[in-house]
Design a protein around this motif. Structure first.
Motif, mmCIF file in Angstrom:
data_model
loop_
_atom_site.group_PDB
_atom_site.id
_atom_site.type_symbol
_atom_site.label_atom_id
_atom_site.label_comp_id
_atom_site.label_asym_id
_atom_site.label_seq_id
_atom_site.Cartn_x
_atom_site.Cartn_y
_atom_site.Cartn_z
ATOM 1 N N ASP A 197 1.155 -28.733 -21.238
ATOM 2 C CA ASP A 197 1.374 -28.351 -22.637
ATOM 3 C C ASP A 197 0.119 -27.728 -23.250
ATOM 4 O O ASP A 197 0.198 -26.736 -23.978
ATOM 5 N N HIS A 198 -1.030 -28.311 -22.947
ATOM 6 C CA HIS A 198 -2.288 -27.809 -23.507
ATOM 7 C C HIS A 198 -2.548 -26.355 -23.100
ATOM 8 O O HIS A 198 -2.990 -25.539 -23.908
ATOM 9 N N PHE A 199 -2.282 -26.040 -21.849
ATOM 10 C CA PHE A 199 -2.546 -24.694 -21.339
ATOM 11 C C PHE A 199 -1.315 -23.799 -21.354
ATOM 12 O O PHE A 199 -1.364 -22.668 -20.875
ATOM 13 N N ASP A 200 -0.211 -24.304 -21.890
ATOM 14 C CA ASP A 200 1.038 -23.545 -21.948
ATOM 15 C C ASP A 200 1.435 -23.049 -20.552
ATOM 16 O O ASP A 200 1.721 -21.870 -20.348
ATOM 17 N N LEU A 201 1.430 -23.970 -19.610
ATOM 18 C CA LEU A 201 1.788 -23.682 -18.225
ATOM 19 C C LEU A 201 3.004 -24.507 -17.832
ATOM 20 O O LEU A 201 3.141 -25.652 -18.259
ATOM 21 N N PRO A 202 3.859 -23.972 -16.987
ATOM 22 C CA PRO A 202 4.918 -24.812 -16.430
ATOM 23 C C PRO A 202 4.293 -25.860 -15.499
ATOM 24 O O PRO A 202 3.301 -25.573 -14.813
ATOM 25 N N ILE A 203 4.863 -27.014 -15.452
ATOM 26 C CA ILE A 203 4.377 -28.052 -14.533
ATOM 27 C C ILE A 203 4.429 -27.547 -13.098
ATOM 28 O O ILE A 203 3.552 -27.849 -12.288
ATOM 29 N N SER A 204 5.423 -26.734 -12.789
ATOM 30 C CA SER A 204 5.545 -26.195 -11.430
ATOM 31 C C SER A 204 4.320 -25.373 -11.036
ATOM 32 O O SER A 204 3.956 -25.329 -9.864
ATOM 33 N N THR A 205 3.669 -24.735 -12.001
ATOM 34 C CA THR A 205 2.451 -23.972 -11.712
ATOM 35 C C THR A 205 1.335 -24.911 -11.269
ATOM 36 O O THR A 205 0.623 -24.634 -10.295
ATOM 37 N N LEU A 206 1.193 -26.020 -11.968
ATOM 38 C CA LEU A 206 0.172 -26.996 -11.576
ATOM 39 C C LEU A 206 0.487 -27.577 -10.203
ATOM 40 O O LEU A 206 -0.424 -27.766 -9.387
ATOM 41 N N HIS A 207 1.751 -27.821 -9.904
ATOM 42 C CA HIS A 207 2.143 -28.298 -8.572
ATOM 43 C C HIS A 207 1.771 -27.259 -7.509
ATOM 44 O O HIS A 207 1.247 -27.606 -6.446
ATOM 45 N N TYR A 208 2.050 -25.990 -7.810
ATOM 46 C CA TYR A 208 1.748 -24.919 -6.860
ATOM 47 C C TYR A 208 0.243 -24.807 -6.625
ATOM 48 O O TYR A 208 -0.203 -24.679 -5.491
ATOM 49 N N TRP A 209 -0.525 -24.847 -7.702
ATOM 50 C CA TRP A 209 -1.982 -24.778 -7.556
ATOM 51 C C TRP A 209 -2.498 -25.948 -6.732
ATOM 52 O O TRP A 209 -3.433 -25.801 -5.960
ATOM 53 N N GLU A 210 -1.873 -27.099 -6.889
ATOM 54 C CA GLU A 210 -2.261 -28.263 -6.091
ATOM 55 C C GLU A 210 -1.950 -28.009 -4.612
ATOM 56 O O GLU A 210 -2.781 -28.264 -3.740
ATOM 57 N N ARG A 211 -0.751 -27.497 -4.330
ATOM 58 C CA ARG A 211 -0.389 -27.197 -2.927
ATOM 59 C C ARG A 211 -1.337 -26.178 -2.312
ATOM 60 O O ARG A 211 -1.610 -26.225 -1.116
ATOM 61 N N ARG A 212 -1.806 -25.238 -3.131
ATOM 62 C CA ARG A 212 -2.749 -24.224 -2.646
ATOM 63 C C ARG A 212 -4.164 -24.770 -2.487
ATOM 64 O O ARG A 212 -5.052 -24.082 -1.994
ATOM 65 N N GLY A 213 -4.403 -25.991 -2.942
ATOM 66 C CA GLY A 213 -5.725 -26.603 -2.820
ATOM 67 C C GLY A 213 -6.686 -26.192 -3.928
ATOM 68 O O GLY A 213 -7.892 -26.413 -3.813
ATOM 69 N N LEU A 214 -6.158 -25.606 -4.994
ATOM 70 C CA LEU A 214 -7.022 -25.158 -6.091
ATOM 71 C C LEU A 214 -7.407 -26.295 -7.026
ATOM 72 O O LEU A 214 -8.482 -26.260 -7.627
ATOM 73 N N ILE A 215 -6.532 -27.274 -7.172
ATOM 74 C CA ILE A 215 -6.790 -28.420 -8.029
ATOM 75 C C ILE A 215 -6.406 -29.698 -7.291
ATOM 76 O O ILE A 215 -5.586 -29.656 -6.371
ATOM 77 N N THR A 216 -7.010 -30.787 -7.710
ATOM 78 C CA THR A 216 -6.733 -32.070 -7.082
ATOM 79 C C THR A 216 -6.526 -33.124 -8.160
ATOM 80 O O THR A 216 -7.486 -33.653 -8.710
ATOM 81 N N PRO A 217 -5.271 -33.425 -8.477
ATOM 82 C CA PRO A 217 -5.020 -34.459 -9.481
ATOM 83 C C PRO A 217 -5.228 -35.855 -8.888
ATOM 84 O O PRO A 217 -5.231 -36.031 -7.673
ATOM 85 N N TYR A 218 -5.415 -36.793 -9.777
ATOM 86 C CA TYR A 218 -5.447 -38.192 -9.383
ATOM 87 C C TYR A 218 -4.033 -38.728 -9.491
ATOM 88 O O TYR A 218 -3.276 -38.320 -10.370
ATOM 89 N N ARG A 219 -3.700 -39.623 -8.596
ATOM 90 C CA ARG A 219 -2.362 -40.213 -8.620
ATOM 91 C C ARG A 219 -2.465 -41.622 -9.192
ATOM 92 O O ARG A 219 -3.335 -42.394 -8.803
ATOM 93 N N HIS A 220 -1.567 -41.904 -10.124
ATOM 94 C CA HIS A 220 -1.495 -43.245 -10.695
ATOM 95 C C HIS A 220 -0.025 -43.601 -10.807
ATOM 96 O O HIS A 220 0.707 -42.964 -11.577
ATOM 97 N N PHE A 221 0.393 -44.561 -10.016
ATOM 98 C CA PHE A 221 1.800 -44.967 -9.952
ATOM 99 C C PHE A 221 2.706 -43.763 -9.683
ATOM 100 O O PHE A 221 3.758 -43.606 -10.280
ATOM 101 N N GLY A 222 2.245 -42.875 -8.793
ATOM 102 C CA GLY A 222 3.041 -41.722 -8.398
ATOM 103 C C GLY A 222 2.991 -40.542 -9.350
ATOM 104 O O GLY A 222 3.618 -39.518 -9.100
ATOM 105 N N HIS A 223 2.248 -40.658 -10.444
ATOM 106 C CA HIS A 223 2.157 -39.568 -11.423
ATOM 107 C C HIS A 223 0.798 -38.886 -11.331
ATOM 108 O O HIS A 223 -0.215 -39.530 -11.055
ATOM 109 N N ARG A 224 0.800 -37.592 -11.575
ATOM 110 C CA ARG A 224 -0.427 -36.816 -11.521
ATOM 111 C C ARG A 224 -1.177 -36.909 -12.853
ATOM 112 O O ARG A 224 -0.579 -36.767 -13.921
#
Length: 134
Positions: A12-39
């Protein structure tokens, strides 16, 4: 966990679809922390997302170029080659855009509204093929 932002907050802050953040993660561009299965994202990852978004929007960098820049170790300068090549490509685009603007402005000044291919300014810049002398 108080210093982490949820994926929804970041999207919401960056006006991005969540799918974009998922894609960037798959590409290795970002690394979220997991907490109870949530990024969730810490400040460093949020700054990284801001960089990626900025580079995509203003630097017109591809994800491959961004990956090359972000994957470099701090003690290497290979990322500079990627950035230098991107600057060269942008400068070439600027030259093409300047040429296009000049042509279009010339068309606006043309007295041949019904047949723009007859504009003197345009014709002066076009080379015709050589005549075949047989």
């Amino acid at each position: 966990m108080n210093d982490l932002a949820s994926i929804r907050q970041v999207a919401d802050h960056f006006d991005l679809p969540i799918s974009t953040l998922h894609y960037w993660e798959r590409r290795g561009l970002i690394t979220p922390y997991r907490h109870f299965g949530h990024r969730h994202y810490n400040a460093d990852q949020i700054y990284r997302i801001a960089l990626i978004r900025l580079w995509r929007a203003t630097g017109q960098m591809s994800l491959d170029e961004i990956a090359a820049v972000l994957s470099e170790r701090p003690d290497t300068s290979g990322w500079r080659e990627t950035v230098t090549a991107r600057i060269a490509a942008i400068e070439a685009q600027l030259t093409q855009l300047d040429t296009a603007r000049s042509y279009l402005r010339g068309l606006l000044e043309c007295r041949h509204d019904d047949a723009l291919e007859h504009c003197e300014g345009f014709r002066a810049q076009v080379t015709l093929p050589a005549k075949n002398h047989q």
